[in-house]
Motif scaffolding. Sequence first.
Motif, PDB file in Angstrom:
ATOM      1  N   SER A  50       0.825  -1.218   0.000  1.00  0.00           N
ATOM      2  CA  SER A  50       0.000   0.000   0.000  1.00  0.00           C
ATOM      3  C   SER A  50       0.852   1.259   0.000  1.00  0.00           C
ATOM      4  O   SER A  50       0.489   2.252  -0.613  1.00  0.00           O
ATOM      5  N   ASP A  51       1.988   1.204   0.703  1.00  0.00           N
ATOM      6  CA  ASP A  51       2.855   2.378   0.767  1.00  0.00           C
ATOM      7  C   ASP A  51       4.296   1.913   0.936  1.00  0.00           C
ATOM      8  O   ASP A  51       4.653   1.350   1.965  1.00  0.00           O
ATOM      9  N   THR A  52       5.130   2.150  -0.067  1.00  0.00           N
ATOM     10  CA  THR A  52       6.514   1.664  -0.054  1.00  0.00           C
ATOM     11  C   THR A  52       7.377   2.323   1.010  1.00  0.00           C
ATOM     12  O   THR A  52       8.480   1.854   1.277  1.00  0.00           O
ATOM     13  N   LYS A  53       6.896   3.371   1.654  1.00  0.00           N
ATOM     14  CA  LYS A  53       7.710   4.037   2.674  1.00  0.00           C
ATOM     15  C   LYS A  53       8.034   3.113   3.848  1.00  0.00           C
ATOM     16  O   LYS A  53       8.947   3.397   4.602  1.00  0.00           O
ATOM     17  N   VAL A  54       7.314   1.984   3.997  1.00  0.00           N
ATOM     18  CA  VAL A  54       7.631   1.039   5.076  1.00  0.00           C
ATOM     19  C   VAL A  54       8.889   0.224   4.767  1.00  0.00           C
ATOM     20  O   VAL A  54       9.433  -0.415   5.656  1.00  0.00           O
ATOM     21  N   LEU A  55       9.362   0.256   3.518  1.00  0.00           N
ATOM     22  CA  LEU A  55      10.593  -0.445   3.142  1.00  0.00           C
ATOM     23  C   LEU A  55      11.777   0.514   3.249  1.00  0.00           C
ATOM     24  O   LEU A  55      11.761   1.603   2.673  1.00  0.00           O
ATOM     25  N   LYS A  56      12.799   0.110   3.967  1.00  0.00           N
ATOM     26  CA  LYS A  56      13.975   0.975   4.179  1.00  0.00           C
ATOM     27  C   LYS A  56      14.634   1.366   2.861  1.00  0.00           C
ATOM     28  O   LYS A  56      15.088   2.495   2.701  1.00  0.00           O
ATOM     29  N   TYR A  57      14.697   0.429   1.898  1.00  0.00           N
ATOM     30  CA  TYR A  57      15.409   0.746   0.653  1.00  0.00           C
ATOM     31  C   TYR A  57      14.680   1.779  -0.206  1.00  0.00           C
ATOM     32  O   TYR A  57      15.258   2.327  -1.141  1.00  0.00           O
ATOM     33  N   TYR A  58      13.435   2.093   0.116  1.00  0.00           N
ATOM     34  CA  TYR A  58      12.720   3.159  -0.586  1.00  0.00           C
ATOM     35  C   TYR A  58      13.010   4.532   0.024  1.00  0.00           C
ATOM     36  O   TYR A  58      12.616   5.552  -0.529  1.00  0.00           O
ATOM     37  N   ASP A  59      13.692   4.556   1.155  1.00  0.00           N
ATOM     38  CA  ASP A  59      14.161   5.796   1.777  1.00  0.00           C
ATOM     39  C   ASP A  59      13.062   6.863   1.860  1.00  0.00           C
ATOM     40  O   ASP A  59      13.275   8.029   1.512  1.00  0.00           O
ATOM     41  N   GLY A  60      11.871   6.424   2.276  1.00  0.00           N
ATOM     42  CA  GLY A  60      10.758   7.359   2.462  1.00  0.00           C
ATOM     43  C   GLY A  60       9.909   7.620   1.236  1.00  0.00           C
ATOM     44  O   GLY A  60       8.864   8.263   1.337  1.00  0.00           O
ATOM     45  N   ALA A  61      10.330   7.151   0.054  1.00  0.00           N
ATOM     46  CA  ALA A  61       9.528   7.352  -1.164  1.00  0.00           C
ATOM     47  C   ALA A  61       8.225   6.568  -1.031  1.00  0.00           C
ATOM     48  O   ALA A  61       8.211   5.441  -0.557  1.00  0.00           O
ATOM     49  N   SER A  62       7.136   7.165  -1.460  1.00  0.00           N
ATOM     50  CA  SER A  62       5.817   6.593  -1.238  1.00  0.00           C
ATOM     51  C   SER A  62       5.120   6.243  -2.552  1.00  0.00           C
ATOM     52  O   SER A  62       4.818   7.122  -3.352  1.00  0.00           O
TER      53      SER A  62
END
Length: 88
Positions: free
Chosen positions: A11-23
């Motif tokens: 639902s929101d990639t911001k929960v993955l560290k490798y996305y570095d906050g990108a949503s």
Amino acid sequence: MYGYAPIIRISDTKVLKYYDGASFTHYVTICEVDHNNNTVTLVDPHYDLRYNGFHTISMNEFNNLVNYDGWISVYTPVPEGEYIYTMN
């Protein structure tokens, strides 16, 4: 179980560290679950090369990913017909 890779809707990639906050709302595939090291390897097909590729995350990060309004689907062609199993 059937030899097919599970697909996760995020639902929101911001929960993955490798996305570095990108949503983004996005899909990834589970490539490997390593119970000895408590890790999960994901294959991310993102068009942006910063996110694309293989990523090994902790089991704790995976649990946060799935429990943040995510779901897992597995497509299985079986003799009785084709099924999609969904877990959320």
